[in-house]
Design an enzyme around this catalytic site. Sequence first.
Site, PDB file in Angstrom:
ATOM      1  N   SER A 152       0.820  -1.044  -0.020  1.00 18.08           N
ATOM      2  CA  SER A 152      -0.050   0.022   0.047  1.00 18.08           C
ATOM      3  C   SER A 152       0.836   1.164   0.051  1.00 18.08           C
ATOM      4  O   SER A 152       1.600   1.400  -0.813  1.00 18.08           O
ATOM      5  CB  SER A 152      -1.048   0.041   1.218  1.00 18.08           C
ATOM      6  OG  SER A 152      -2.210   1.012   1.228  1.00 18.08           O
ATOM      7  N   GLU A 185      -9.255  -5.607  -3.726  1.00 12.30           N
ATOM      8  CA  GLU A 185      -8.546  -4.416  -2.861  1.00 12.30           C
ATOM      9  C   GLU A 185      -9.579  -3.580  -2.347  1.00 12.30           C
ATOM     10  O   GLU A 185      -9.466  -3.368  -1.117  1.00 12.30           O
ATOM     11  CB  GLU A 185      -7.754  -3.542  -4.067  1.00 12.30           C
ATOM     12  CG  GLU A 185      -6.497  -4.336  -4.509  1.00 12.30           C
ATOM     13  CD  GLU A 185      -5.192  -4.500  -3.633  1.00 12.30           C
ATOM     14  OE1 GLU A 185      -5.400  -3.824  -2.488  1.00 12.30           O
ATOM     15  OE2 GLU A 185      -4.316  -4.796  -4.302  1.00 12.30           O
ATOM     16  N   HIS A 228      -7.381  -5.596   0.037  1.00 13.35           N
ATOM     17  CA  HIS A 228      -6.689  -4.859   0.370  1.00 13.35           C
ATOM     18  C   HIS A 228      -5.777  -5.260   1.864  1.00 13.35           C
ATOM     19  O   HIS A 228      -6.585  -5.522   2.701  1.00 13.35           O
ATOM     20  CB  HIS A 228      -6.702  -3.321   0.056  1.00 13.35           C
ATOM     21  CG  HIS A 228      -5.412  -2.474   0.352  1.00 13.35           C
ATOM     22  ND1 HIS A 228      -4.593  -2.282  -0.664  1.00 13.35           N
ATOM     23  CD2 HIS A 228      -5.057  -1.647   1.322  1.00 13.35           C
ATOM     24  CE1 HIS A 228      -3.747  -1.494  -0.618  1.00 13.35           C
ATOM     25  NE2 HIS A 228      -3.894  -0.906   0.921  1.00 13.35           N
TER      26      HIS A 228
END
Length: 471
Positions: free
Chosen positions: A185, A302, A392
């Site tokens: 991320s 995600e 995610h």
Amino acid sequence: MSHPVVHTEAGAVSGTRTEGIERYLAIPYAEPPVGSRRFALPEPVAEWEGVREATGFGPTSPQSPYPGEIGKLLPSTIIPGDDILTVNVWRPEQADGAAVMLWFHGGALERGTAAISTYDGTPFARDGVVFVSANYRLGAEGFSVLPDAPRNIGLADAAEALRWTHRNIARFGGDPSRITIFGESAGGAVVAALLAREDLRPFLAGAIIESGPLDAATTERAARPARDIARRLGVPATAEAFRRIPPQRLVAARDELTANSTLIKAAPGFNATIDPTTLPENPRRALIGADVPVVIGTNTDEYRLWDTPAAFAKLSRGTYALLALAKRLPRGVWRAYREAFPAASPGEIIGQVLTDLVVRQPAVEIARGRTAPTFVYEFAWPSPVRDLRAAHALEIGFVFDALGDEGAVTMAGTDAPQELATRMHGDWIRFAETGDPGWPAFRDGSLVRRYDSVTHDVALPRAAALAALTH
């Protein structure tokens, strides 16, 4: 347990040794960013006398826990104090010339720390790698755009952590010519930004980018969070004014501004921006020409971490029309994604489009353009927790071979497949040691490693949808 000592360039540190693994925590790589050092580039740490105890994690960058539903899924570890700019090292007791992996945590550039339990480096050291993790400044302290301060201070911290690792890691049994940086991320964005800098590439043997945004923001966009905080506090948007405000008050002001954010209507987030010193070129462009092997990939779903299933259920085809107008999406995108996800609701299609806009399409674009070895993956194993599917950050517990960790269990449940963690963790280590994670480079037939209950290599998933988005 014993307490081994290593002499770094600034002084000696005493760590711990347990079952053949040594760990040294909170080693400073720069001076504490307090007083006049707030909103300034990192300064090299001063030498110290005697032996510094390195048995506990150091303070975290000023931040608050994740709010709401996402706070139930992502752990927050907040340690008070000023000595923020530190690294942690795990090494096999007999390490000598071992590959090195340097981890940068995620958290939207305003949350996170290397002290989160899932990021324990023991599994990497157990398997022969010298593992390093680094803290860097976050939020207003690290990514404010102010007229009287450097830009991308948090990136400058990360660059200094990399330089420290290169200069010192041989003392811990690591090979300074075999450093692989990796992150997820915002941590993946940090990795991309470091890789984009030509002056840092000689320190890098490889890079792994997990679900990382790859674009630098315009100066105007990157300046908005600090400007909004200043307006909220009734002060000028300058470093001089911000230095007079306690760090936690800046955090609180930011929390007040983001309290009602949603997936579609979010307050402007912190971003890196182009700067001659700290980020001279947009990573999305620079990575194409970077002559360093790269593993890059995303998770299938995600977006399902970013909001609740109930929130997605409220989204409609009309919401998509507004999104398409705002993002200037080409015609045919809705139809292409409907064909790629025939059972998806309108909200789920919007989530997939947003996922591809933010992380997947840029990753594929870079992989197609690079000539250096580039390996693409997709993490597809669906978590049974809260209908997260392959959301995610879900892959982190697998990469760290840490499925028993409390943070990993919160997202993956108690029955996540250990075989998948063994495979993914092993592939990451193989890449760090050899430059090859064990599947074909993307240009050789555009194959992608798909991590699922059964892992196999496939043609690029949903290529037609990505093509429609690009056109």
